[in-house]
Design an enzyme around this catalytic site. Structure first.
Site, PDB file in Angstrom:
ATOM      1  N   THR A  34       8.213 106.497  87.514  1.00 13.29           N
ATOM      2  CA  THR A  34       9.370 107.394  87.561  1.00 13.29           C
ATOM      3  C   THR A  34       8.936 108.846  87.742  1.00 13.29           C
ATOM      4  OG1 THR A  34       9.281 107.264  85.159  1.00 13.29           O
ATOM      5  CG2 THR A  34      11.021 106.001  86.251  1.00 13.29           C
ATOM      6  N   GLY A 116     -10.290 102.835  84.696  1.00 21.24           N
ATOM      7  CA  GLY A 116      -9.545 101.952  85.594  1.00 21.24           C
ATOM      8  C   GLY A 116      -8.698 100.925  84.874  1.00 21.24           C
ATOM      9  N   LEU A 119      -5.282 103.566  81.461  1.00 22.51           N
ATOM     10  CA  LEU A 119      -5.206 104.473  80.312  1.00 22.51           C
ATOM     11  C   LEU A 119      -5.594 105.895  80.727  1.00 22.51           C
ATOM     12  CD1 LEU A 119      -6.655 102.087  77.591  1.00 22.51           C
ATOM     13  CD2 LEU A 119      -4.270 102.715  77.962  1.00 22.51           C
ATOM     14  N   SER A 121      -8.299 107.452  82.458  1.00 25.11           N
ATOM     15  CA  SER A 121      -9.586 108.121  82.312  1.00 25.11           C
ATOM     16  C   SER A 121      -9.651 109.301  83.273  1.00 25.11           C
ATOM     17  CB  SER A 121     -10.731 107.149  82.600  1.00 25.11           C
ATOM     18  OG  SER A 121     -10.716 106.740  83.955  1.00 25.11           O
ATOM     19  N   GLU A 154      -5.993 115.693  91.653  1.00 27.79           N
ATOM     20  CA  GLU A 154      -5.970 114.243  91.892  1.00 27.79           C
ATOM     21  C   GLU A 154      -5.290 113.947  93.236  1.00 27.79           C
ATOM     22  OE1 GLU A 154      -5.946 111.963  88.521  1.00 27.79           O
ATOM     23  OE2 GLU A 154      -5.648 110.060  89.553  1.00 27.79           O
ATOM     24  N   ASP A 166       0.345 111.596  83.739  1.00 27.56           N
ATOM     25  CA  ASP A 166      -0.922 111.392  83.030  1.00 27.56           C
ATOM     26  C   ASP A 166      -1.476 112.699  82.472  1.00 27.56           C
ATOM     27  OD1 ASP A 166      -0.454 108.944  84.085  1.00 27.56           O
ATOM     28  OD2 ASP A 166      -2.237 108.887  85.368  1.00 27.56           O
ATOM     29  N   TYR A 218       0.075 101.400  95.848  1.00 27.54           N
ATOM     30  CA  TYR A 218       0.722 102.545  95.216  1.00 27.54           C
ATOM     31  C   TYR A 218       1.433 103.402  96.261  1.00 27.54           C
ATOM     32  CZ  TYR A 218       1.001 106.260  91.660  1.00 27.54           C
ATOM     33  OH  TYR A 218       1.426 107.192  90.761  1.00 27.54           O
TER      34      TYR A 218
HETATM   35  P1  ADP Z   1      -7.564 105.364  85.319  1.00 29.57           P
HETATM   36  O1  ADP Z   1      -7.213 106.805  85.391  1.00 29.57           O
HETATM   37  O2  ADP Z   1      -6.402 104.481  85.030  1.00 29.57           O
HETATM   38  O3  ADP Z   1      -8.694 105.085  84.383  1.00 29.57           O
HETATM   39  P2  ADP Z   1      -8.288 105.905  88.048  1.00 29.57           P
HETATM   40  O4  ADP Z   1      -8.612 105.012  89.208  1.00 29.57           O
HETATM   41  O5  ADP Z   1      -7.204 106.908  88.172  1.00 29.57           O
HETATM   42  O6  ADP Z   1      -8.063 104.955  86.777  1.00 29.57           O
HETATM   43  O7  ADP Z   1      -9.580 106.711  87.644  1.00 29.57           O
HETATM   44  C1  ADP Z   1     -10.795 106.014  87.457  1.00 29.57           C
HETATM   45  C2  ADP Z   1     -11.918 106.846  88.054  1.00 29.57           C
HETATM   46  O8  ADP Z   1     -12.141 107.994  87.213  1.00 29.57           O
HETATM   47  C3  ADP Z   1     -13.255 106.150  88.087  1.00 29.57           C
HETATM   48  O9  ADP Z   1     -13.384 105.381  89.269  1.00 29.57           O
HETATM   49  C4  ADP Z   1     -14.218 107.308  88.039  1.00 29.57           C
HETATM   50  O10 ADP Z   1     -14.446 107.844  89.306  1.00 29.57           O
HETATM   51  C5  ADP Z   1     -13.498 108.346  87.212  1.00 29.57           C
HETATM   52  N1  ADP Z   1     -13.918 108.384  85.790  1.00 29.57           N
HETATM   53  C6  ADP Z   1     -13.235 109.034  84.816  1.00 29.57           C
HETATM   54  N2  ADP Z   1     -13.872 108.926  83.621  1.00 29.57           N
HETATM   55  C7  ADP Z   1     -14.971 108.171  83.838  1.00 29.57           C
HETATM   56  C8  ADP Z   1     -16.018 107.684  83.011  1.00 29.57           C
HETATM   57  N3  ADP Z   1     -16.112 107.964  81.706  1.00 29.57           N
HETATM   58  N4  ADP Z   1     -16.943 106.887  83.561  1.00 29.57           N
HETATM   59  C9  ADP Z   1     -16.891 106.598  84.870  1.00 29.57           C
HETATM   60  N5  ADP Z   1     -15.960 107.056  85.697  1.00 29.57           N
HETATM   61  C10 ADP Z   1     -14.991 107.820  85.226  1.00 29.57           C
HETATM   62 MG    MG Z   2      -5.863 107.662  86.866  1.00 31.02          MG
END
Ligand code: ADP
Ligand code: MG
Length: 376
Positions: A34, A116, A119, A121, A154, A166, A218
């Protein structure tokens, strides 16, 4: 984690960092896809964070390193190299805000946010560096402004067409609360969850199936939403309500209609959730979570079998409600569940996944926690 970030920094760069900043990952209670439709979301910050130890540099060099791959990536921000893996996230933020720069920086990252898994990251890493650079470069931006700059990185540098949920959650989260964000007015409000007194927790069931936001699924969903809004004569799907759905059905293709129906009904479910939470009606809140999952599985079609199974197992175990969270196509589901049922949930998930031949899921509770902050 703070010590780990400092030690990593010293090993990588050979001197002491100026400070350590951190930002949490997030779980979304309800309101999925949303955000980029100018609708409502209800995420919270989790008790898993990304920490960055950082020092400014007088020259223009920006170096980032981490315990992820032991490599150091470097740029002077005139260009951003593309083949730099995770470093694209922090250097992307630095690139987006390069006009504030008073020099370069050295930064070392450590994180316990699952990567990934839905959550976020990615937002944790963007917000940790965003709040750190805001401070060392005296930029004076608000937390919400930093969140939008993280989203810009991003979108423009990483190339993932995500909304602002996020980063907003990671910046604005408060302990024991969720962030109710209106993605049109950008008004944000803290919503007390009162989980603890009810002996409830939010459990994450991480399927361990990695998603990739920048992949086609997406983008195609986003295009459906844009087409739906255009055909219906509104600037975003926020301009539609449940009463507009019959007309949408007659004017849109079946697929676009179902995408639109998800967004329109999901916005209503977020508003209904706020009311249910305020009234302490956890039964209704649980039903809204389930209806949200159903809408994502059948109308928006972003769930996968593993996520559907996790939700089914959670409900069978006695959860108040459960749904997949995050962008979809993998990642995690959440369940609001009695604290005492956590071990049973973990056991039931593991055995149900094994019986289907799926990889072993990870099940853990997350505690709604404070947003981005300076640690020392
Ligand atoms: P999400 O945000 O749901 O975890 P995304 O695909 O948006 O998934 O982001 C994941 C990407 O963020 C990873 O492929 C990597 O490039 C990067 N990343 C962020 N934090 C880390 C980490 N602690 N270790 C490895 N990659 C990370
Ligand atoms: Mg993400």
């Amino acid at each position: 984690m703070i010590e780990k970030a400092v030690a990593g920094f010293e090993a990588a760069f050979g001197y002491e960092p100026l400070g350590v900043w951190s930002a949490p990952g997030r779980a979304n209670l309800i309101g999925e896809h949303t955000d980029y439709n100018e609708g409502f979301v209800l995420p919270f910050g989790i008790d898993k964070r990304t920490y960055v130890a950082l020092s400014p540099r007088e020259d223009a060099t920006c170096r980032v390193s981490s315990d992820i791959d032991g490599k150091t990536y470097e740029t002077d921000l005139t260009t951003i190299p593309t083949d730099i893996d995770w470093a694209l996230y922090p250097l992307g933020v630095a690139w987006v805000i390069r006009e504030w720069a008073k020099g370069g920086f050295d930064a070392f990252f450590v994180s316990d946010v699952p990567v990934g898994s839905g959550l976020s990251s990615s937002a944790a890493i963007e917000c940790a560096i965003g709040i750190a650079l805001n401070e060392i470069w005296d930029a004076g931006r608000t937390k919400q402004e930093i969140a939008l700059l993280g989203q810009k990185a991003e979108n423009q540098v990483v190339g993932a067409p995500t909304g602002m949920m996020d980063q907003t959650a990671s910046m604005l989260a408060e302990a024991d609360s969720a962030v109710f964000l209106d993605c049109q007015s950008l008004e944000a409000k803290s919503i007390p969850l009162n989980l603890e007194p009810r002996n409830l927790v939010v459990a994450v069931m991480d399927t361990q199936v990695a998603h990739r936001h920048s992949d086609g699924g997406y983008r195609v969903r986003r295009e459906s939403c844009e087409r739906g809004a255009k055909t219906m004569g509104v600037s975003s799907l926020r301009g539609l309500s449940v009463e507009d759905l019959p007309r949408a059905q007659s004017e849109l293709s079946d697929v676009d209609f179902r995408r639109v129906r998800h967004i329109v009904t999901e916005n209503q479910r977020v508003l209904d959730s706020i009311r249910a939470l305020a009234a302490g009606d956890m039964k209704q809140f649980g039903e809204l979570l389930l209806a949200s999952h159903d809408s994502m599985a059948h109308d928006f079609e972003i769930s996968i079998e593993e996520l559907d199974l996790a939700v089914e197992v959670a409900m069978r175990t006695g959860a108040v409600g459960s749904r997949m969270t995050g962008g979809g196509f993998g990642g995690a589901a959440i369940a609001v569940i009695d604290k005492g049922l956590l071990p049973a949930l973990e056991e039931n998930c593991k055995s149900a996944f094994a019986a289907k031949g799926y990889g072993e899921p990870k099940v853990f509770a997350v505690v709604p926690s404070e947003g981005a902050r300076k640690e020392r």
